[in-house]
Design an enzyme around this catalytic site. Structure first.
Site, PDB file in Angstrom:
ATOM      1  N   ARG A   1       0.783  -1.248   0.000  1.00 21.20           N
ATOM      2  CA  ARG A   1       0.000   0.000   0.000  1.00 21.20           C
ATOM      3  C   ARG A   1       0.814   1.297   0.000  1.00 21.20           C
ATOM      4  O   ARG A   1       0.251   2.369  -0.177  1.00 21.20           O
ATOM      5  CB  ARG A   1      -0.976   0.057   1.179  1.00 21.20           C
ATOM      6  CG  ARG A   1      -2.119  -0.916   1.078  1.00 21.20           C
ATOM      7  CD  ARG A   1      -3.324  -0.463   1.860  1.00 21.20           C
ATOM      8  NE  ARG A   1      -3.081  -0.287   3.267  1.00 21.20           N
ATOM      9  CZ  ARG A   1      -4.002   0.155   4.123  1.00 21.20           C
ATOM     10  NH1 ARG A   1      -5.207   0.488   3.675  1.00 21.20           N
ATOM     11  NH2 ARG A   1      -3.734   0.271   5.403  1.00 21.20           N
ATOM     12  N   ASP A   2       2.131   1.241   0.215  1.00 23.03           N
ATOM     13  CA  ASP A   2       2.916   2.481   0.217  1.00 23.03           C
ATOM     14  C   ASP A   2       4.258   2.255  -0.462  1.00 23.03           C
ATOM     15  O   ASP A   2       5.320   2.476   0.126  1.00 23.03           O
ATOM     16  CB  ASP A   2       3.109   2.988   1.641  1.00 23.03           C
ATOM     17  CG  ASP A   2       3.709   4.400   1.680  1.00 23.03           C
ATOM     18  OD1 ASP A   2       3.552   5.133   0.685  1.00 23.03           O
ATOM     19  OD2 ASP A   2       4.320   4.754   2.705  1.00 23.03           O
ATOM     20  N   LEU A   3       4.206   1.829  -1.722  1.00 15.05           N
ATOM     21  CA  LEU A   3       5.416   1.550  -2.484  1.00 15.05           C
ATOM     22  C   LEU A   3       5.943   2.871  -3.048  1.00 15.05           C
ATOM     23  O   LEU A   3       5.614   3.270  -4.163  1.00 15.05           O
ATOM     24  CB  LEU A   3       5.122   0.557  -3.608  1.00 15.05           C
ATOM     25  CG  LEU A   3       6.332  -0.019  -4.347  1.00 15.05           C
ATOM     26  CD1 LEU A   3       7.271  -0.706  -3.374  1.00 15.05           C
ATOM     27  CD2 LEU A   3       5.886  -0.981  -5.424  1.00 15.05           C
TER      28      LEU A   3
END
Length: 289
Positions: A141-143
């Protein structure tokens, strides 16, 4: 919170030695240390007062739980469980130990455009990392560039899954989907349903930015406008900015950045399988660095 308090608490709770401050971002402090004589890093997250304390503690526990379940050279290794620390003045924190990685975060390596070999390695290695996450039904979710580290040998390691969610345990549909502006997928819009295919879109953003120096979907201006562009605009084709890009690399990046989720690689496993079939720039040596 004084440094000597932090040092004493970490030495007592996690049995680490030789502590030294390395970095600080938001409420997270990173200290170099040794665990049983092996270089490592201790991460300390300050817990806010009030109801948010439970959320921040759960986020730290989620990060460590996810990392402990993954055994991949493309994902940072966690070396301890989460412990809670108490300091003077009522300050509380959560802490744990991870392996110490050399090299630099990707955000520190974006001052110049990358060559195609380097970008291909990024996609192959982070694709492997995502495959390890997705095999466990976990979405990162936070690449973003801050969460990808390029090691001195040219390989890449995925870090910081503090915003990760387990598909089988937690419903992902909601008003707010966390992530870094500019590195969100169309599914990150309010009410969206973030899935493994959303991590694939974010990997496409990283590759596009590395080769062009810009983001494929402009995040500037009011957030509502950014979300509208994510929902309604197609990302530019990479060959429009890189005319001589190898065909296999352009096809991979363009597919990652498809606005419609069903037209992308559905998860890291499918991406890795496709890369392994390619002969051109995605040679097998990229997967073995």
């Amino acid at each position: 919170m004084r440094l000597d308090e932090v040092t004493s608490a970490l030495e007592a709770s996690l049995s680490v030695t030789d502590l030294e401050p390395m970095a600080q971002g938001g409420q997270k402090h990173v200290l170099g240390c040794k665990l049983e004589g092996v270089p490592a890093v201790a991460k300390v997250v300050l817990l806010p007062t009030g109801p948010d304390c439970v959320y921040v503690l759960e986020r730290a526990q989620r990060e460590v739980e996810v990392l402990a379940a993954i055994d991949s050279p493309r994902v940072v290794r966690v070396l301890s469980e989460v412990v809670e620390l108490d300091f003077s003045g009522g300050i509380q924190a959560a802490a744990w130990v991870e392996e110490r990685l050399d090299g630099r975060d990707m955000r520190e390596n974006l001052d110049q455009l990358w060559n195609y070999d380097r970008c291909a390695r990024l996609i192959a290695h982070v694709g492997e990392a995502l495959a390890a996450f997705h095999e466990l039904e976990v979405v990162h979710r936070d690449l973003s560039p801050a969460n990808v580290r390029e090691l001195s040998d040219g390989s890449f390691v995925l870090m910081d899954p503090g915003l990760a969610r387990h598909l089988a345990k937690t419903a992902l549909t909601g008003v707010f989907q966390p992530g870094t502006a500019g590195h969100r997928s169309p599914e990150h819009i309010p009410g969206g349903d973030v899935q493994p295919v959303s991590d694939i879109f974010a990997l496409g953003i990283l590759a596009y930015r590395a080769l062009t120096g810009v983001l494929p979907i402009d995040p500037s201006g009011p957030e509502d406008n950014y979300y509208r562009r994510l929902r309604d605009y197609d990302a530019p084709l990479i060959e429009a900015s890189c005319a001589d890009i190898p065909a296999s690399l352009s096809a991979t990046i363009n597919r990652c950045l498809k606005r419609q989720p069903a037209r992308r690689y559905l998860d890291g496993l499918e991406l890795v399988e496709e890369i392994e079939k390619c002969g051109e720039i995605f040679g097998p040596h990229f997967m073995n660095v």
